[in-house]
Design a protein around this motif. Sequence first.
Motif, mmCIF file in Angstrom:
data_model
loop_
_atom_site.group_PDB
_atom_site.id
_atom_site.type_symbol
_atom_site.label_atom_id
_atom_site.label_comp_id
_atom_site.label_asym_id
_atom_site.label_seq_id
_atom_site.Cartn_x
_atom_site.Cartn_y
_atom_site.Cartn_z
ATOM 1 N N ALA A 24 -13.157 1.970 50.748
ATOM 2 C CA ALA A 24 -13.460 1.106 49.614
ATOM 3 C C ALA A 24 -14.937 1.174 49.276
ATOM 4 C CB ALA A 24 -13.046 -0.332 49.928
ATOM 5 N N LEU A 25 -15.767 1.287 50.307
ATOM 6 C CA LEU A 25 -17.212 1.363 50.106
ATOM 7 C C LEU A 25 -17.578 2.645 49.341
ATOM 8 C CD1 LEU A 25 -19.426 -0.567 51.035
ATOM 9 C CD2 LEU A 25 -19.764 0.885 53.032
ATOM 10 N N ALA A 26 -16.994 3.759 49.779
ATOM 11 C CA ALA A 26 -17.294 5.039 49.133
ATOM 12 C C ALA A 26 -16.847 5.007 47.677
ATOM 13 C CB ALA A 26 -16.602 6.181 49.881
ATOM 14 N N GLU A 27 -15.667 4.452 47.428
ATOM 15 C CA GLU A 27 -15.173 4.400 46.053
ATOM 16 C C GLU A 27 -16.041 3.477 45.201
ATOM 17 O OE1 GLU A 27 -11.162 2.853 43.982
ATOM 18 O OE2 GLU A 27 -11.131 4.882 44.763
ATOM 19 N N ARG A 28 -16.513 2.385 45.833
ATOM 20 C CA ARG A 28 -17.349 1.452 45.088
ATOM 21 C C ARG A 28 -18.630 2.137 44.606
ATOM 22 N NH1 ARG A 28 -19.059 -3.314 43.496
ATOM 23 N NH2 ARG A 28 -21.068 -4.133 44.186
ATOM 24 N N ILE A 29 -19.211 2.957 45.461
ATOM 25 C CA ILE A 29 -20.448 3.654 45.071
ATOM 26 C C ILE A 29 -20.174 4.581 43.890
ATOM 27 C CG2 ILE A 29 -22.185 5.328 45.815
ATOM 28 C CD1 ILE A 29 -21.811 4.136 48.671
ATOM 29 N N ALA A 30 -19.084 5.349 43.986
ATOM 30 C CA ALA A 30 -18.744 6.268 42.892
ATOM 31 C C ALA A 30 -18.481 5.492 41.608
ATOM 32 C CB ALA A 30 -17.525 7.101 43.272
ATOM 33 N N GLN A 31 -17.853 4.323 41.757
ATOM 34 C CA GLN A 31 -17.504 3.522 40.586
ATOM 35 C C GLN A 31 -18.742 2.936 39.925
ATOM 36 O OE1 GLN A 31 -14.771 0.355 41.422
ATOM 37 N NE2 GLN A 31 -15.114 -0.648 39.458
ATOM 38 N N VAL A 32 -19.633 2.334 40.729
ATOM 39 C CA VAL A 32 -20.822 1.697 40.155
ATOM 40 C C VAL A 32 -21.707 2.752 39.501
ATOM 41 C CG1 VAL A 32 -22.893 0.365 40.682
ATOM 42 C CG2 VAL A 32 -20.723 -0.262 41.727
ATOM 43 N N ALA A 33 -21.855 3.902 40.168
ATOM 44 C CA ALA A 33 -22.657 4.975 39.580
ATOM 45 C C ALA A 33 -21.978 5.491 38.313
ATOM 46 C CB ALA A 33 -22.856 6.110 40.584
ATOM 47 N N GLY A 34 -20.656 5.559 38.335
ATOM 48 C CA GLY A 34 -19.909 6.027 37.163
ATOM 49 C C GLY A 34 -20.050 5.068 35.992
ATOM 50 N N VAL A 79 3.717 12.204 36.292
ATOM 51 C CA VAL A 79 2.311 12.138 36.676
ATOM 52 C C VAL A 79 1.784 10.754 36.316
ATOM 53 C CG1 VAL A 79 0.009 13.108 36.317
ATOM 54 C CG2 VAL A 79 2.025 14.603 36.323
ATOM 55 N N VAL A 80 1.233 10.063 37.307
ATOM 56 C CA VAL A 80 0.695 8.719 37.079
ATOM 57 C C VAL A 80 -0.811 8.769 37.283
ATOM 58 C CG1 VAL A 80 0.824 6.298 37.772
ATOM 59 C CG2 VAL A 80 2.846 7.757 37.975
ATOM 60 N N ALA A 81 -1.562 8.183 36.357
ATOM 61 C CA ALA A 81 -3.025 8.242 36.467
ATOM 62 C C ALA A 81 -3.662 7.076 35.746
ATOM 63 C CB ALA A 81 -3.540 9.559 35.864
ATOM 64 N N CYS A 82 -4.886 6.746 36.187
ATOM 65 C CA CYS A 82 -5.725 5.807 35.440
ATOM 66 C C CYS A 82 -6.500 6.613 34.406
ATOM 67 C CB CYS A 82 -6.754 5.145 36.349
ATOM 68 S SG CYS A 82 -6.078 3.962 37.488
ATOM 69 N N ILE A 83 -6.736 6.024 33.241
ATOM 70 C CA ILE A 83 -7.525 6.745 32.257
ATOM 71 C C ILE A 83 -8.974 6.819 32.734
ATOM 72 C CG2 ILE A 83 -6.054 6.162 30.315
ATOM 73 C CD1 ILE A 83 -8.488 4.283 29.577
ATOM 74 N N ASP A 84 -9.719 7.732 32.144
ATOM 75 C CA ASP A 84 -11.099 7.978 32.547
ATOM 76 C C ASP A 84 -11.902 6.675 32.468
ATOM 77 O OD1 ASP A 84 -13.253 9.339 33.380
ATOM 78 O OD2 ASP A 84 -13.468 10.604 31.601
ATOM 79 N N GLY A 85 -12.634 6.358 33.547
ATOM 80 C CA GLY A 85 -13.451 5.150 33.572
ATOM 81 C C GLY A 85 -12.704 3.914 34.033
ATOM 82 N N GLU A 86 -11.412 4.050 34.258
ATOM 83 C CA GLU A 86 -10.603 2.907 34.698
ATOM 84 C C GLU A 86 -10.439 2.991 36.215
ATOM 85 O OE1 GLU A 86 -8.988 0.109 33.008
ATOM 86 O OE2 GLU A 86 -9.278 -0.184 35.155
ATOM 87 N N TRP A 87 -10.906 1.952 36.931
ATOM 88 C CA TRP A 87 -10.914 2.005 38.391
ATOM 89 C C TRP A 87 -9.838 1.131 39.011
ATOM 90 C CZ3 TRP A 87 -13.804 5.499 40.996
ATOM 91 C CH2 TRP A 87 -14.772 6.169 40.237
ATOM 92 N N HIS A 88 -9.114 0.379 38.219
ATOM 93 C CA HIS A 88 -8.069 -0.470 38.788
ATOM 94 C C HIS A 88 -6.851 0.399 39.091
ATOM 95 C CE1 HIS A 88 -10.685 -3.274 36.624
ATOM 96 N NE2 HIS A 88 -10.342 -4.139 37.546
ATOM 97 N N ALA A 89 -6.841 0.966 40.290
ATOM 98 C CA ALA A 89 -5.818 1.966 40.604
ATOM 99 C C ALA A 89 -4.570 1.354 41.223
ATOM 100 C CB ALA A 89 -6.391 3.012 41.547
ATOM 101 N N VAL A 144 6.775 12.092 42.158
ATOM 102 C CA VAL A 144 5.626 11.443 41.532
ATOM 103 C C VAL A 144 4.322 12.060 42.017
ATOM 104 C CG1 VAL A 144 4.400 9.271 41.222
ATOM 105 C CG2 VAL A 144 6.891 9.288 41.331
ATOM 106 N N THR A 145 3.442 12.361 41.070
ATOM 107 C CA THR A 145 2.084 12.757 41.422
ATOM 108 C C THR A 145 1.156 11.651 40.956
ATOM 109 O OG1 THR A 145 2.631 15.063 41.070
ATOM 110 C CG2 THR A 145 0.310 14.502 41.154
ATOM 111 N N PHE A 146 0.444 11.046 41.906
ATOM 112 C CA PHE A 146 -0.496 9.979 41.558
ATOM 113 C C PHE A 146 -1.896 10.568 41.589
ATOM 114 C CE2 PHE A 146 -3.060 6.209 42.858
ATOM 115 C CZ PHE A 146 -2.933 5.538 41.664
ATOM 116 N N LEU A 147 -2.523 10.654 40.423
ATOM 117 C CA LEU A 147 -3.844 11.289 40.362
ATOM 118 C C LEU A 147 -4.977 10.311 40.640
ATOM 119 C CD1 LEU A 147 -3.445 13.746 37.343
ATOM 120 C CD2 LEU A 147 -3.360 14.249 39.774
ATOM 121 N N GLY A 148 -4.669 9.001 40.701
ATOM 122 C CA GLY A 148 -5.670 8.058 41.147
ATOM 123 C C GLY A 148 -6.503 7.428 40.045
ATOM 124 N N ALA A 149 -7.646 6.852 40.478
ATOM 125 C CA ALA A 149 -8.512 6.099 39.576
ATOM 126 C C ALA A 149 -9.360 7.044 38.736
ATOM 127 C CB ALA A 149 -9.418 5.182 40.381
#
Lengths: 531, 346
Positions: free
Chosen positions: A482-492, B97-107, B124-129
């Motif tokens: 979660a920490l690693a993802e948080r860094i990528a997210q905040v920087a993003g 294929v399931v994915a979050c749109i670019d910039g969306e982190w609520h995965a 199912v392929t989950f591409l993530g946040a």
Amino acid sequence: MAPDWSEVVPHVREGLVVCDAGGVVRHVNPVAARLLPELVPGTPLAAGVPAITTDPAGFGHRSRRLTARRVALSDGRCCWYVEDVTDHVDRADALLAERARASFLAGVGTTLGSLLHPDRAAAAVVRLAVPVLADAAVLVLAPRAGRVRWWRAVRSGDEAPAVDGGVLAAGDLPQAVADALGGVRAHAVDWLSEQATGAGWLPGAAPGGTHARLVPLPGVDTPAGVLLVTPPPGGSPDEDGTELLDAFAARAGAALTAAALYRDQAEVAETLQSSLLPVEPPGVPGIQWGTAYRPAQAGLRIGGDFYGAHPLADGGALFFLGDVSGKGVEAAVFTGQLRQCLHALHRVESRPGPLLALLNDTLLETVQAHGQGRFATLVLGVARPCRDGGLTLTMAGGGHLPPLVLRGGGEVETVPLRGMLIGVVGDPRIGEATVRLAPGETCVLYSDGVTEARGGPRGDQQFGAQRLVDTLTGCHRMPAPALAERIAQVAGDWLTRGDHDDVAVLAVRAVGPGRHLHAVPAPAGQPGTSR
Amino acid sequence: MTAARTPAAAYADYLDHLAEADESGAIGVALDLLDAGVPAERVLLDLVAPAQEDVGERWARNEWSVAQEHAATHVSERVVAALAGRTRAAPTRGRIVVACIDGEWHALPPRLVAEVLRLRGWRVTFLGASVPAAHLVSYLHRHDAHAVALACAVPVRLPQAHRMVEACRRADVPVLVGGRGFGADGRWADRLGMLWAPDAPAAADLVADARALSRVPPARLDHLADDEYAALVARRAELVDGALADLRERVPATRAYDRARLDATVSDLGHILDFLAAALYVDDGSLFTEFVRWLVTVLTSRGVPAAALAATLEHYGGVLREFPRAAGFLDRGRALLASAAEPVGR
């Protein structure tokens, strides 16, 4: 001087029909006699030409299209002016048909032009062919490894055509189709419908027979496939229809060829690419890993940042994160060399400082041999579990950004680790530092894509080390992933514009003995994802 | 203590484990339910999903720190992974294929959708946040997909979502969307001409219905011809600068902000514009007023008075007066603040 009407009238281009008050034909000029030979003076107009109308759209008569005007004369008589507009209408129809064909082909080009997956392209070809070109369309692709794939679309009312498909052994192909796939163009094929019915592609032959046609779709050398079409009901295969079908076939063939080419190239690229992607760290007792990876070239998913870890035979693990000069594919290839070097070298030397020196010598040799000015920055460390559940990290630095340590109280310390670039000079100065992590404490390695992310109110401000420290402060209870993802997210989120440098984060957290946090299996079906 | 036999009975216990970031405890609760005979889909939808909503609300009310929220989300993801490990089934249907749109982190919400689809037999392929459009499209060109499911939790990403859906359609793959970013009733998805599913079971029903999947509503975006959206996006930096200067003028205390508070303020000022831009994009003022209502909750729970927000909306309204739609939305935001301020009265 009064005109001599009897001399003028015979040369009028319209047909003239004069009727009396009772609707009986009295006079017919030569043009009218040619257009409406049924009319006989002395008989009623309605009996000779019942269809005659003043409707501007006109009426069909003896395969011509005629229009008529009715003008009242004296004594209740009237005159019909009849004009032959067949050629005019034909020209307008031809123009409309040409426009429809052009727009159909333009739509086909747009749709097929952006399809690079062979199955998607094949399905689109049959779907687009119905209902404009065919009632039913079957696409048979060129054989691959002795098997033949086919797709079929069948018109279903006004809805989008239903598409299905299947596989045949190459030996089971109808002869005409096999010939066409081999490049033999058959102009007229007898029993084509029967053959197609035999292959299970068409339902039993309709009464009166179905005029199926077979069109090769041009490929690089032999056809990419063949298209079997049964024309729409009533639509006889005229010349325009054939031309349209051929134009469609050219586009379909180009799309299928491009998709097959893309597939072959992408298979090669993907194989190479997967060897260049960072490998997730293996489960090691007492250590929880967290990683984030956001390559700059999202479509390629590879970049110049790298990280990794290897378990050590006597417990603990070797871990590293770094960044090579350059971007894109070349940089990614270099990271692959580096990772392979480390993988091999750590078996002979697992002390971070000497291992980094060894890596430097190896790289220097490679770089000099290839004459390329490549170098890298990296942090390399060994994590050894302690009895209290903590970790001792011994780290060596090669000119990379200093790691951060997130302490149990939530505060963040910077590890004083410096050193020189790797792969530039022999015997470089290598920084060394030892850090103790108590259980629950985390050490974070990151690439400059994090701190150099540009954003802020004007979009030109760097994220910077201090914002990174602020981001981590107070996050001591967060698990490493979660920490690693948080860094990528905040920087993003900091980035104002879309473009950014490669971003990589590796977090190492002490979790104490007996907690096998990687015992939970990763979900199926997500190899090489961005998580 | 005996294990709870229903998600409802286990809920409080589960939330405690999330609060403690106690991964093994939370996984234990979920697996106990599975052992007690509760179907995995129900554990996902009646335990994990509502707990995650609770987590988000606690953050909005400033009861939990952002770190706690992230830790809890991570634990929920591990719970989903643990459930997946226990319910492995060979896929019998096509690939989704399931994915979050670019910039969306609520995965987590799309992850739940992915698991429900998997439980129903899809590959199912989950591409993530935060999946870049280029990555998604290159994936689709490589691996044929029956459909793509895209998640968007925050409406500021609607323009990106629209571009991403168009990109998938060019690859001739049907798309469905979900998530709060499309409005509670999916009205912004409808406006953008997208198929929307309110929840995971609805998404599963939709992908199973080929006809429904091909019935795409037309996008209604004629309003974009006034270029208000494009102009606002182009002038964002300048507008944020102006709003910051205005704030420093009006509230002298803000001049002494440290860097962290300044960053937060700049980010808030930018956020207001981003939501305004999204509202312009779908031509719906309620998108902006819903955001204002939410922002009031977030700010007041952190000790920032709503009046500060009203002044900023007024400033933006003045600068953007030549943009009638934007100015109208800002007016509605201010009207909401005025009516909200009265009954609270503190």
